[in-house]
Design a protein around this motif. Structure first.
Motif, PDB file in Angstrom:
ATOM      1  N   THR A  40     -26.297   3.763  12.644  1.00 25.75           N
ATOM      2  CA  THR A  40     -25.202   4.649  12.187  1.00 25.75           C
ATOM      3  C   THR A  40     -25.677   5.543  10.852  1.00 25.75           C
ATOM      4  OG1 THR A  40     -24.698   2.710  10.647  1.00 25.75           O
ATOM      5  CG2 THR A  40     -23.478   2.953  12.712  1.00 25.75           C
ATOM      6  N   ALA A  41     -26.728   5.346  10.361  1.00 28.50           N
ATOM      7  CA  ALA A  41     -27.067   5.922   9.273  1.00 28.50           C
ATOM      8  C   ALA A  41     -28.648   6.047   9.097  1.00 28.50           C
ATOM      9  CB  ALA A  41     -26.531   5.260   8.029  1.00 28.50           C
ATOM     10  N   GLY A  42     -29.414   6.971   8.489  1.00 25.83           N
ATOM     11  CA  GLY A  42     -30.734   6.872   8.083  1.00 25.83           C
ATOM     12  C   GLY A  42     -31.437   5.750   7.616  1.00 25.83           C
ATOM     13  N   MET A  43     -30.445   5.169   6.630  1.00 27.38           N
ATOM     14  CA  MET A  43     -30.833   4.129   5.986  1.00 27.38           C
ATOM     15  C   MET A  43     -31.056   2.737   7.006  1.00 27.38           C
ATOM     16  SD  MET A  43     -28.186   1.849   5.615  1.00 27.38           S
ATOM     17  CE  MET A  43     -28.461   0.688   4.103  1.00 27.38           C
ATOM     18  N   HIS A  44     -30.086   2.648   7.937  1.00 25.46           N
ATOM     19  CA  HIS A  44     -30.348   1.449   8.834  1.00 25.46           C
ATOM     20  C   HIS A  44     -31.492   0.678   9.063  1.00 25.46           C
ATOM     21  CE1 HIS A  44     -29.094  -1.177  12.271  1.00 25.46           C
ATOM     22  NE2 HIS A  44     -28.365  -1.511  11.076  1.00 25.46           N
ATOM     23  N   VAL A  68     -25.802   7.499  15.709  1.00 24.32           N
ATOM     24  CA  VAL A  68     -24.441   7.768  16.291  1.00 24.32           C
ATOM     25  C   VAL A  68     -23.230   6.766  15.533  1.00 24.32           C
ATOM     26  CG1 VAL A  68     -23.126   6.829  18.516  1.00 24.32           C
ATOM     27  CG2 VAL A  68     -25.496   7.980  18.599  1.00 24.32           C
ATOM     28  N   ARG A  69     -22.265   7.593  15.548  1.00 24.52           N
ATOM     29  CA  ARG A  69     -21.157   6.835  14.849  1.00 24.52           C
ATOM     30  C   ARG A  69     -19.865   6.913  15.875  1.00 24.52           C
ATOM     31  NH1 ARG A  69     -21.339   8.252   8.303  1.00 24.52           N
ATOM     32  NH2 ARG A  69     -23.448   7.380   8.176  1.00 24.52           N
ATOM     33  N   THR A  70     -19.270   6.028  16.408  1.00 28.33           N
ATOM     34  CA  THR A  70     -18.248   6.174  17.350  1.00 28.33           C
ATOM     35  C   THR A  70     -16.972   5.666  16.750  1.00 28.33           C
ATOM     36  OG1 THR A  70     -18.962   4.449  18.743  1.00 28.33           O
ATOM     37  CG2 THR A  70     -19.819   6.520  19.447  1.00 28.33           C
ATOM     38  N   GLU A  86     -27.766  14.105  13.142  1.00 27.33           N
ATOM     39  CA  GLU A  86     -28.879  13.963  12.573  1.00 27.33           C
ATOM     40  C   GLU A  86     -29.203  13.885  11.103  1.00 27.33           C
ATOM     41  OE1 GLU A  86     -32.787  16.118  14.154  1.00 27.33           O
ATOM     42  OE2 GLU A  86     -31.027  17.131  15.297  1.00 27.33           O
ATOM     43  N   MET A  87     -29.722  12.603  10.257  1.00 32.98           N
ATOM     44  CA  MET A  87     -29.808  12.702   9.106  1.00 32.98           C
ATOM     45  C   MET A  87     -31.245  12.943   8.742  1.00 32.98           C
ATOM     46  SD  MET A  87     -27.734   9.654   7.478  1.00 32.98           S
ATOM     47  CE  MET A  87     -25.978   9.971   6.916  1.00 32.98           C
ATOM     48  N   LEU A  88     -31.286  13.670   7.588  1.00 33.98           N
ATOM     49  CA  LEU A  88     -32.508  14.048   6.823  1.00 33.98           C
ATOM     50  C   LEU A  88     -32.642  13.069   5.781  1.00 33.98           C
ATOM     51  CD1 LEU A  88     -32.529  17.632   7.253  1.00 33.98           C
ATOM     52  CD2 LEU A  88     -34.042  16.557   8.347  1.00 33.98           C
ATOM     53  N   TRP A 162     -19.126   5.055  -3.262  1.00 31.35           N
ATOM     54  CA  TRP A 162     -19.684   3.565  -3.192  1.00 31.35           C
ATOM     55  C   TRP A 162     -20.320   3.559  -1.920  1.00 31.35           C
ATOM     56  CZ3 TRP A 162     -21.102   0.103  -6.951  1.00 31.35           C
ATOM     57  CH2 TRP A 162     -21.764  -0.970  -6.418  1.00 31.35           C
ATOM     58  N   TRP A 163     -21.431   3.479  -1.559  1.00 29.63           N
ATOM     59  CA  TRP A 163     -22.050   3.362  -0.010  1.00 29.63           C
ATOM     60  C   TRP A 163     -22.565   2.096   0.233  1.00 29.63           C
ATOM     61  CZ3 TRP A 163     -25.358   3.075   3.853  1.00 29.63           C
ATOM     62  CH2 TRP A 163     -24.986   3.785   5.113  1.00 29.63           C
ATOM     63  N   ALA A 164     -22.204   1.660   1.396  1.00 32.37           N
ATOM     64  CA  ALA A 164     -22.602   0.458   2.005  1.00 32.37           C
ATOM     65  C   ALA A 164     -22.671   0.576   3.624  1.00 32.37           C
ATOM     66  CB  ALA A 164     -21.789  -0.725   1.719  1.00 32.37           C
ATOM     67  N   TRP A 203     -24.637  16.292   1.531  1.00 33.57           N
ATOM     68  CA  TRP A 203     -25.943  15.330   1.113  1.00 33.57           C
ATOM     69  C   TRP A 203     -25.514  14.320   0.445  1.00 33.57           C
ATOM     70  CZ3 TRP A 203     -31.144  17.880  -0.940  1.00 33.57           C
ATOM     71  CH2 TRP A 203     -32.131  16.947  -0.575  1.00 33.57           C
ATOM     72  N   ASN A 204     -25.697  13.209   0.551  1.00 39.80           N
ATOM     73  CA  ASN A 204     -25.013  12.119  -0.272  1.00 39.80           C
ATOM     74  C   ASN A 204     -26.554  11.200  -0.640  1.00 39.80           C
ATOM     75  OD1 ASN A 204     -23.956  10.001  -1.106  1.00 39.80           O
ATOM     76  ND2 ASN A 204     -23.567   8.768   1.054  1.00 39.80           N
ATOM     77  N   ASN A 205     -26.581  10.892  -2.126  1.00 41.18           N
ATOM     78  CA  ASN A 205     -27.577  10.360  -2.665  1.00 41.18           C
ATOM     79  C   ASN A 205     -27.211   8.935  -3.255  1.00 41.18           C
ATOM     80  OD1 ASN A 205     -28.592  12.761  -2.532  1.00 41.18           O
ATOM     81  ND2 ASN A 205     -29.603  12.787  -4.505  1.00 41.18           N
ATOM     82  N   VAL A 206     -27.632   8.013  -2.305  1.00 39.97           N
ATOM     83  CA  VAL A 206     -27.267   6.558  -2.860  1.00 39.97           C
ATOM     84  C   VAL A 206     -28.183   5.908  -3.853  1.00 39.97           C
ATOM     85  CG1 VAL A 206     -26.104   4.365  -1.892  1.00 39.97           C
ATOM     86  CG2 VAL A 206     -26.136   6.424  -0.546  1.00 39.97           C
ATOM     87  N   PHE A 207     -27.759   5.165  -4.767  1.00 45.17           N
ATOM     88  CA  PHE A 207     -28.298   4.502  -5.643  1.00 45.17           C
ATOM     89  C   PHE A 207     -28.289   3.114  -5.468  1.00 45.17           C
ATOM     90  CE2 PHE A 207     -27.167   8.598  -7.897  1.00 45.17           C
ATOM     91  CZ  PHE A 207     -28.128   9.200  -7.516  1.00 45.17           C
ATOM     92  N   VAL A 226     -33.485   4.397  -3.826  1.00 44.90           N
ATOM     93  CA  VAL A 226     -32.637   5.691  -3.729  1.00 44.90           C
ATOM     94  C   VAL A 226     -32.758   5.760  -2.122  1.00 44.90           C
ATOM     95  CG1 VAL A 226     -32.299   8.100  -3.841  1.00 44.90           C
ATOM     96  CG2 VAL A 226     -33.269   6.757  -5.883  1.00 44.90           C
ATOM     97  N   ASP A 227     -31.741   6.281  -1.591  1.00 48.18           N
ATOM     98  CA  ASP A 227     -31.349   6.296  -0.215  1.00 48.18           C
ATOM     99  C   ASP A 227     -30.502   7.486   0.031  1.00 48.18           C
ATOM    100  OD1 ASP A 227     -29.835   6.747   2.093  1.00 48.18           O
ATOM    101  OD2 ASP A 227     -28.684   4.879   1.941  1.00 48.18           O
ATOM    102  N   THR A 228     -31.120   8.646   0.455  1.00 48.34           N
ATOM    103  CA  THR A 228     -30.427   9.858   0.562  1.00 48.34           C
ATOM    104  C   THR A 228     -30.292  10.188   1.985  1.00 48.34           C
ATOM    105  OG1 THR A 228     -31.934  11.867   0.454  1.00 48.34           O
ATOM    106  CG2 THR A 228     -31.675  10.713  -1.331  1.00 48.34           C
ATOM    107  N   GLY A 229     -29.082  10.957   2.461  1.00 50.62           N
ATOM    108  CA  GLY A 229     -29.001  11.333   3.726  1.00 50.62           C
ATOM    109  C   GLY A 229     -28.328  12.727   3.648  1.00 50.62           C
ATOM    110  N   MET A 230     -28.967  13.623   4.379  1.00 45.45           N
ATOM    111  CA  MET A 230     -28.716  15.052   4.443  1.00 45.45           C
ATOM    112  C   MET A 230     -28.271  15.366   5.840  1.00 45.45           C
ATOM    113  SD  MET A 230     -30.465  18.531   3.901  1.00 45.45           S
ATOM    114  CE  MET A 230     -30.012  19.315   2.251  1.00 45.45           C
TER     115      MET A 230
HETATM  116  N1  SER Z   1     -26.699   6.006   3.512  1.00 45.89           N
HETATM  117  C1  SER Z   1     -26.144   7.137   3.209  1.00 45.89           C
HETATM  118  C2  SER Z   1     -25.342   7.932   4.127  1.00 45.89           C
HETATM  119  O1  SER Z   1     -25.301   7.474   5.422  1.00 45.89           O
HETATM  120  C3  SER Z   1     -27.246   8.234   2.499  1.00 45.89           C
HETATM  121  O2  SER Z   1     -28.120   8.271   3.325  1.00 45.89           O
HETATM  122  O3  SER Z   1     -24.645   8.649   4.081  1.00 45.89           O
END
Ligand code: SER
Length: 596
Positions: A40-44, A68-70, A86-88, A162-164, A203-207, A226-230
């Motif tokens: 569901t996210a690039g960090m997964h 994919v997020r449904t 797509e997430m960069l 706050w991102w989780a 863009w989201n920069n998660v610390f 750091v986890d970022t997703g554009m």
């Molecule tokens: N994990 C964050 C998000 O999905 C940044 O990559 O938005």
């Protein structure tokens, strides 16, 4: 004009120049993670590394990841929500933190050499602070230092900043970057906090410096990540001055293909536009899921069920556009062409994509015909009803027995001057959903964020099982899927026939013998080629980095894997195979436990 392919390479190039290693994105279907159906996210796929496992490519990484997020599938159709995107992402695993992360984002977005966006059209949000963590003044100060005016910085609560990824796992405050989509320049004082309609998140920069262990426990991670997703599609829209992702090259060719089949043009009628967007989005997602290296088939559970819903909803909206025949292959072919440069697996799986789409579409068209036929049989009786109301019970029967969608029942009813008791239908539907949800969505423990002793032991047991199966059944055995909770392991592998009781016993014995030998588990990083040459087992079709981690269990097994694993096998418990059954054609499934 900048194309998706160009944006991907610019992003990778920029972060490569900042010392990041390019890693490849992973499958849409997470391996070893029963907590989610899709990535569901690039960090997964990076969760184990965010929690402290060393990554073979180092501590600065960059990639692009299909997601994919449904969750909000029924809301898709508006101009910005997508079920597949797509997430960069750029990642610091205990390397740089807020200062560099924010500076990198700003430079990439605004520098003439890179995206050259107008700084006057950007605004940011930062975490306002709560009982878990303080207000993020450091990020705010950094933005100001880089030239972002005070009134373009909004302090927002955890619901925004706050991102989780899930109820447990790595998490932290984030700072999000927005682009002005309103007319002209944003007025003074405007930011996401004062005007949420005209600012689009790009863009989201998660610390990530915390790990949520359970509902009540948040602990500091050993390192600051750091986890970022554009969002690629949205950024493409912004860069090309398009008001919506659907007006970019990511979607226009798909809409054109649908328009040609339906004989309509996008932009000519709001209701039709919504249906065209839904078809385009769902065909694109279904194509990406079917074309994935681990793509499921449409079915009644899990990811296969989501896939089925996407395809069926596309067919329904195709009918709204006046398309009666099977047509999904046409826009799907366009999706393959658009995305196979970035995702070559789409080309490899082209035949599979087309076959599965055609089969599911034909099946659903048949369902629709059957439902219409049943409705016609009911009609004479319905017309006798003086109030001209069809009961919700009957509408539900059409849905439940024939799979006939309520929207179509409503349409047919209306055509015949009838209304439907919607409350009664909704009631029956809700009860039905609660029942099936109880079956499908048990909250699993385990998953990539679970580094508990139990889950870790099952990881190691999976390696032992894999090797033992190859010893007993032969080298044709290849891992097809693995799923671990704290309670059991599940392992899918290629093998043409059911295992005999003797074979099962031998596999158990071999695994238990390795546990008894109390073998040490060791990890070495090496080039992928070397790992293959030394005979390490690896997943066929999986994308690996140039350098991989190879876990050895004593002299017994050697496998490419992200980890984590137990240190020694001795305390794992007794390995018992509880079930061996068919999973799909040519694939068997084993469920096994470790008894303490
Ligand atoms: N994990 C964050 C998000 O999905 C940044 O990559 O938005």
């Amino acid at each position: 004009m900048i194309s998706p392919d160009q944006l991907r390479s610019k992003y990778l190039d920029f972060f490569k120049a900042k010392g990041h290693a390019v890693i490849s994105g992973k499958s849409l279907l997470p391996e070893n993670d029963p907590t989610v159906l899709f990535t569901t996210a690039g960090m997964h796929p990076l969760v184990p590394y965010l929690l402290g496992e060393p990554h073979p490519a180092g501590s600065r990484l960059v990639d692009y990841q299909k997601c994919v997020r449904t969750g909000d599938i029924d809301e898709v159709g508006d101009p910005s929500h997508l079920t597949c995107f797509e997430m960069l992402g750029n990642w610091s695993l205990g390397d740089y933190f807020k200062r560099e992360s924010i500076a990198y984002s700003w430079e990439f977005l605004t520098s003439e050499q890179w995206l050259a966006l107008d700084p006057a059209k950007l605004s940011v949000t930062v975490f306002a602070g709560d009982q878990n963590a303080p207000r993020d003044d450091e990020s705010a100060a950094r933005w100001r230092e880089l030239g972002v005016p005070e009134d373009r910085v909004a302090y927002l609560p955890a619901s925004d900043n706050w991102w989780a990824a899930g109820p447990t796992g790595p998490c932290g405050p984030d700072t999000e970057i927005f682009y002005w989509t309103g007319p002209g320049l944003p007025p003074a004082g405007s930011n996401k906090g004062t005007d949420s309609a005209n600012w689009m998140e790009i863009w989201n920069n998660v610390f990530m410096e915390y790990n949520r262990v359970d509902e009540h426990t948040l602990v500091k991670l050993p390192m600051q990540n750091v986890d970022t997703g554009m969002g690629l599609e949205r950024t493409i829209a912004v860069l090309n001055g398009a008001a919506s992702v659907y007006l970019t090259d990511s979607f226009k060719p798909i809409l054109d293909a649908i328009g040609t089949v339906a004989g309509v043009t996008y932009g000519s009628d709001p209701a039709r536009d919504t249906s065209m967007r839904i078809v385009a989005d769902h065909v694109r997602s279904a194509t990406m899921i079917l074309g994935d290296q681990r793509g499921p088939s449409p079915g009644n559970v899990g990811a296969g069920y989501v896939l089925r819903r996407l395809i069926r909803r596309a067919v329904r909206h195709g009918r709204k556009l006046g398309i009666e025949q099977a047509f999904l292959g046409t826009p799907a072919a366009v999706v393959v062409d658009l995305l196979s440069g970035a995702y070559p697996e789409l080309k490899d799986n082209r035949t599979r994509i087309m076959d599965e789409l055609a089969r599911e579409e034909a099946k659903f068209l048949e369902t629709l015909q059957k439902g219409e036929h049943e409705f016609e049989k009911m009609l004479p009786n319905l017309l006798k009803n003086p109030q001209k109301v069809m009961s919700g019970r009957l509408a539900f029967k059409l849905y439940d027995t024939y799979g006939f969608p309520i929207e179509l029942t409503l349409e047919l009813a209306a055509e015949n001057g009838l209304s439907v008791n919607r409350d009664e239908f909704d009631d029956a539907f809700r009860k039905h959903q609660e029942l099936s949800r109880a079956g499908a969505e048990q909250t699993f423990k385990g998953g990539l964020a679970d580094q508990s002793e139990a889950a870790t032991a099952y990881h190691t047991a999976t390696h032992l099982l894999h090797k033992a199966l190859r010893m007993v059944l032969g080298d044709h055995v290849a891992q097809k899927g693995s799923n671990i909770t704290t309670e059991r392991l599940r392992f899918d592998f290629s093998h043409p026939a059911p295992m005999t009781p003797e074979e099962i016993k031998r596999v158990e014995d071999i695994v238990n013998e390795q546990i008894k030998r109390d073998l040490p588990v060791t990890m070495r990083m090496m080039p992928l080629e070397e790992a293959k040459a030394t005979g390490a087992m690896a997943l066929f079709g999986e994308k690996y980095e140039a350098v991989v981690k190879v876990y050895s269990v004593g002299d017994f097994s050697m496998e490419v894997c992200g980890g984590p694993h137990v240190e020694r096998t001795g305390s794992m418990g007794r390995f018992v195979i509880q079930k061996e059954q068919s999973s799909s054609a040519g694939v068997r499934r084993i469920r096994a436990v470790l008894e303490r």
